[in-house]
Every structure is written in structure tokens, then in C-alpha cells.
Design a protein around this motif. Structure first.
Motif, mmCIF file in Angstrom:
data_model
loop_
_atom_site.group_PDB
_atom_site.id
_atom_site.type_symbol
_atom_site.label_atom_id
_atom_site.label_comp_id
_atom_site.label_asym_id
_atom_site.label_seq_id
_atom_site.Cartn_x
_atom_site.Cartn_y
_atom_site.Cartn_z
ATOM 1 N N ALA A 191 107.923 -13.376 -76.372
ATOM 2 C CA ALA A 191 108.811 -14.202 -75.907
ATOM 3 C C ALA A 191 108.202 -15.614 -76.520
ATOM 4 O O ALA A 191 108.987 -16.385 -76.945
ATOM 5 C CB ALA A 191 108.500 -14.610 -74.309
ATOM 6 N N ILE A 192 106.957 -16.064 -76.687
ATOM 7 C CA ILE A 192 106.312 -17.134 -77.329
ATOM 8 C C ILE A 192 106.784 -17.319 -78.783
ATOM 9 O O ILE A 192 106.941 -18.143 -79.317
ATOM 10 C CB ILE A 192 104.936 -17.188 -76.977
ATOM 11 N N LEU A 193 106.452 -16.043 -79.161
ATOM 12 C CA LEU A 193 106.590 -15.926 -80.787
ATOM 13 C C LEU A 193 108.156 -16.054 -81.033
ATOM 14 O O LEU A 193 108.679 -16.762 -82.066
ATOM 15 C CB LEU A 193 105.883 -14.711 -81.388
ATOM 16 N N ALA A 194 109.086 -15.444 -80.318
ATOM 17 C CA ALA A 194 110.473 -15.631 -80.502
ATOM 18 C C ALA A 194 111.119 -16.922 -80.613
ATOM 19 O O ALA A 194 111.709 -17.402 -80.993
ATOM 20 C CB ALA A 194 111.240 -14.604 -79.642
ATOM 21 N N GLY A 195 110.404 -17.895 -79.510
ATOM 22 C CA GLY A 195 110.568 -19.137 -79.342
ATOM 23 C C GLY A 195 110.163 -20.092 -80.633
ATOM 24 O O GLY A 195 110.690 -21.114 -80.527
ATOM 25 N N GLY A 196 109.440 -19.540 -81.458
ATOM 26 C CA GLY A 196 108.969 -20.270 -82.653
ATOM 27 C C GLY A 196 107.705 -20.998 -82.589
ATOM 28 O O GLY A 196 107.422 -22.051 -83.127
ATOM 29 N N ALA A 197 106.976 -20.970 -81.392
ATOM 30 C CA ALA A 197 105.955 -21.642 -81.222
ATOM 31 C C ALA A 197 104.565 -21.233 -82.089
ATOM 32 O O ALA A 197 104.574 -20.263 -82.488
ATOM 33 C CB ALA A 197 105.520 -21.501 -79.516
ATOM 34 N N SER A 198 103.773 -22.140 -82.155
ATOM 35 C CA SER A 198 102.652 -21.984 -83.059
ATOM 36 C C SER A 198 101.578 -21.144 -82.279
ATOM 37 O O SER A 198 101.639 -20.908 -81.224
ATOM 38 C CB SER A 198 102.078 -23.295 -83.467
ATOM 39 N N SER A 199 100.736 -20.436 -82.936
ATOM 40 C CA SER A 199 99.716 -19.731 -82.426
ATOM 41 C C SER A 199 98.577 -20.635 -81.439
ATOM 42 O O SER A 199 98.403 -20.097 -80.379
ATOM 43 C CB SER A 199 98.899 -19.148 -83.458
ATOM 44 N N GLU A 200 98.591 -21.752 -81.642
ATOM 45 C CA GLU A 200 97.745 -22.820 -80.968
ATOM 46 C C GLU A 200 98.594 -23.083 -79.514
ATOM 47 O O GLU A 200 97.934 -22.842 -78.313
ATOM 48 C CB GLU A 200 97.514 -24.086 -81.572
ATOM 49 N N ILE A 201 100.000 -22.987 -79.483
ATOM 50 C CA ILE A 201 100.674 -23.222 -78.163
ATOM 51 C C ILE A 201 100.855 -21.943 -77.488
ATOM 52 O O ILE A 201 100.570 -22.074 -76.199
ATOM 53 C CB ILE A 201 102.118 -23.632 -78.573
ATOM 54 N N GLN A 202 100.828 -20.755 -78.376
ATOM 55 C CA GLN A 202 100.493 -19.452 -77.666
ATOM 56 C C GLN A 202 99.528 -19.202 -77.017
ATOM 57 O O GLN A 202 99.492 -19.023 -75.799
ATOM 58 C CB GLN A 202 100.840 -18.353 -78.646
ATOM 59 N N LYS A 203 98.332 -19.681 -77.348
ATOM 60 C CA LYS A 203 96.998 -19.549 -76.966
ATOM 61 C C LYS A 203 96.842 -20.331 -75.705
ATOM 62 O O LYS A 203 96.349 -19.867 -74.710
ATOM 63 C CB LYS A 203 95.709 -19.990 -77.813
ATOM 64 N N SER A 204 97.501 -21.514 -75.805
ATOM 65 C CA SER A 204 97.278 -22.445 -74.455
ATOM 66 C C SER A 204 98.323 -21.997 -73.451
ATOM 67 O O SER A 204 97.687 -22.018 -72.380
ATOM 68 C CB SER A 204 97.802 -23.876 -75.039
ATOM 69 N N ALA A 205 99.277 -21.487 -73.717
ATOM 70 C CA ALA A 205 100.270 -20.903 -72.881
ATOM 71 C C ALA A 205 99.740 -19.787 -71.960
ATOM 72 O O ALA A 205 99.846 -19.771 -70.839
ATOM 73 C CB ALA A 205 101.541 -20.539 -73.450
ATOM 74 N N LEU A 206 99.111 -19.096 -72.698
ATOM 75 C CA LEU A 206 98.544 -17.690 -72.232
ATOM 76 C C LEU A 206 97.326 -17.885 -71.473
ATOM 77 O O LEU A 206 97.095 -17.604 -70.365
ATOM 78 C CB LEU A 206 97.870 -16.680 -73.286
ATOM 79 N N GLU A 207 96.543 -19.027 -72.041
ATOM 80 C CA GLU A 207 95.226 -19.236 -71.133
ATOM 81 C C GLU A 207 95.800 -20.155 -69.805
ATOM 82 O O GLU A 207 95.179 -19.753 -68.721
ATOM 83 C CB GLU A 207 94.633 -20.235 -71.795
ATOM 84 N N GLN A 208 96.698 -21.026 -69.904
ATOM 85 C CA GLN A 208 97.325 -21.277 -68.585
ATOM 86 C C GLN A 208 97.904 -20.589 -67.553
ATOM 87 O O GLN A 208 97.645 -20.439 -66.295
ATOM 88 C CB GLN A 208 98.608 -22.550 -68.887
ATOM 89 N N LEU A 209 98.486 -19.651 -68.083
ATOM 90 C CA LEU A 209 99.149 -18.422 -67.237
ATOM 91 C C LEU A 209 98.041 -17.639 -66.729
ATOM 92 O O LEU A 209 98.043 -17.412 -65.333
ATOM 93 C CB LEU A 209 100.104 -17.485 -67.913
ATOM 94 N N SER A 210 97.082 -17.147 -67.248
ATOM 95 C CA SER A 210 96.066 -16.578 -66.750
ATOM 96 C C SER A 210 95.178 -17.489 -65.561
ATOM 97 O O SER A 210 94.497 -16.937 -64.833
ATOM 98 C CB SER A 210 94.999 -16.155 -67.885
ATOM 99 N N GLN A 211 95.259 -18.793 -65.825
ATOM 100 C CA GLN A 211 94.470 -19.621 -64.885
ATOM 101 C C GLN A 211 95.362 -19.684 -63.733
ATOM 102 O O GLN A 211 94.790 -19.796 -62.269
ATOM 103 C CB GLN A 211 94.190 -20.719 -65.460
#
Length: 164
Positions: free
Chosen positions: A144-164
Motif C-alpha cells: 500500500a505504501i509503495l503503491a502510494g508512491g512514498a519513498s523508502s524513508e517514508i515507508q520505514k517511518s510509517a512502519l515504525e510508527q505503526l509498530s509502536q
């Protein structure tokens, strides 16, 4: 003037001429040596510059290789630690390996690295205790994050926030 006087005069002038010719030859020889030294210095300077330029290129190459090696070691550490971390969370080695296999298969051709994925799955599993669900959840979110065109840095940040 007598012949003898002329002979003395001619001899003296010839001797003086020979001295002047010798001085001129010495001066020319000295100039030749200086010129040779200078041309050797210039050639040496160019060789030094060429060596310096080559060294800069080699230095950049070595820096790139070192960086890539560091990244590879980091990935290897993350993947080697994955089964241990999962074991500490009460997950079997078979389930942990199945998770890595699924991640490997699904991430082919994507910018997401396997070590980043395994770390995200570890964080999710520590929260929910289910490695299978965490793997599927990560893959869905990653897509979903990649389909939205987000960069890998935004992806990492989003996944980290979700896991927290």
C-alpha cells in the motif's frame, strides 16, 4: 710588426677564442642539464597528478565497496538474528523461516530490503505474538505504501510508527 709578433698575437687571440668557445659550451651544457631537469620535473608532476586522480577514483571505489560491505553485514546480521528473536518471542524456527521465505519471495523487484522487512515483522510480532499475521500485515502495508508512491524513508517511518 714582425712575423714572430704576429704569431704571438694570433696565438693569444686563438687561445682567448678557445676559452670563449669552451665557456659557451659549458653554458650550453648547463642550460641543457637545467632543461632536462625541468622537463623531468614536469613529466614527474604530470605523473603525480595522474596518480592523484587515479587515487581519488580508487578511493571513491574503496569507499563504495566499504559502504556496500557494511550494508551487507547489517542485512546478514538482521537475517541471522531473526530466528533468535522469533524464538525469544515464542515462535518456532519453522514459522520464522516460513516468514523469511515468504518475505523473500514477495519482495523481489521491490525497493524494500529483506532486512528492513524482517525488522518490521519482528516489531509487529512482538506486539501481537503471531509471525504469520505480522508477515502478511507487513506485506500488505508495504504494498500500500509503495503503491502510494512514498519513498523508502517514508515507508520505514510509517512502519515504525505503526509498530509502536
Amino acid at each position: 710588426m714582425t712575423v714572430e709578433e704576429l704569431e704571438v698575437l694570433i696565438t693569444a687571440n686563438t687561445t682567448q677564442l678557445q676559452k670563449e668557445i669552451s665557456k659557451t659550451q659549458n653554458t650550453l651544457s648547463s642550460l641543457q642539464k637545467s632543461s632536462d631537469k625541468m622537463s623531468k620535473g614536469i613529466v614527474s608532476g604530470f605523473k603525480w597528478i595522474k596518480t592523484g586522480i587515479s587515487a581519488l577514483g580508487i578511493g571513491a571505489l574503496i569507499k563504495k565497496i566499504t559502504s556496500d560491505m557494511g550494508d551487507a553485514v547489517k542485512r546478514l546480521d538482521a537475517l541471522n538474528n531473526f530466528p533468535r528473536v522469533m524464538s525469544n518471542l515464542g515462535i518456532s524456527n519453522e514459522d520464522a523461516q516460513a516468514s523469511i521465505d515468504l518475505l523473500s519471495e514477495k519482495l523481489k523487484g521491490l525497493p524494500t530490503t529483506l532486512d528492513d522487512a524482517s525488522l518490521a515483522v519482528q516489531r509487529f510480532t512482538s506486539a501481537n505474538g503471531n509471525v504469520k499475521a505480522s508477515t502478511v500485515m507487513f506485506l500488505g502495508l508495504n504494498d500500500a505504501i509503495l503503491a502510494g508512491g512514498a519513498s523508502s524513508e517514508i515507508q520505514k517511518s510509517a512502519l515504525e510508527q505503526l509498530s509502536q
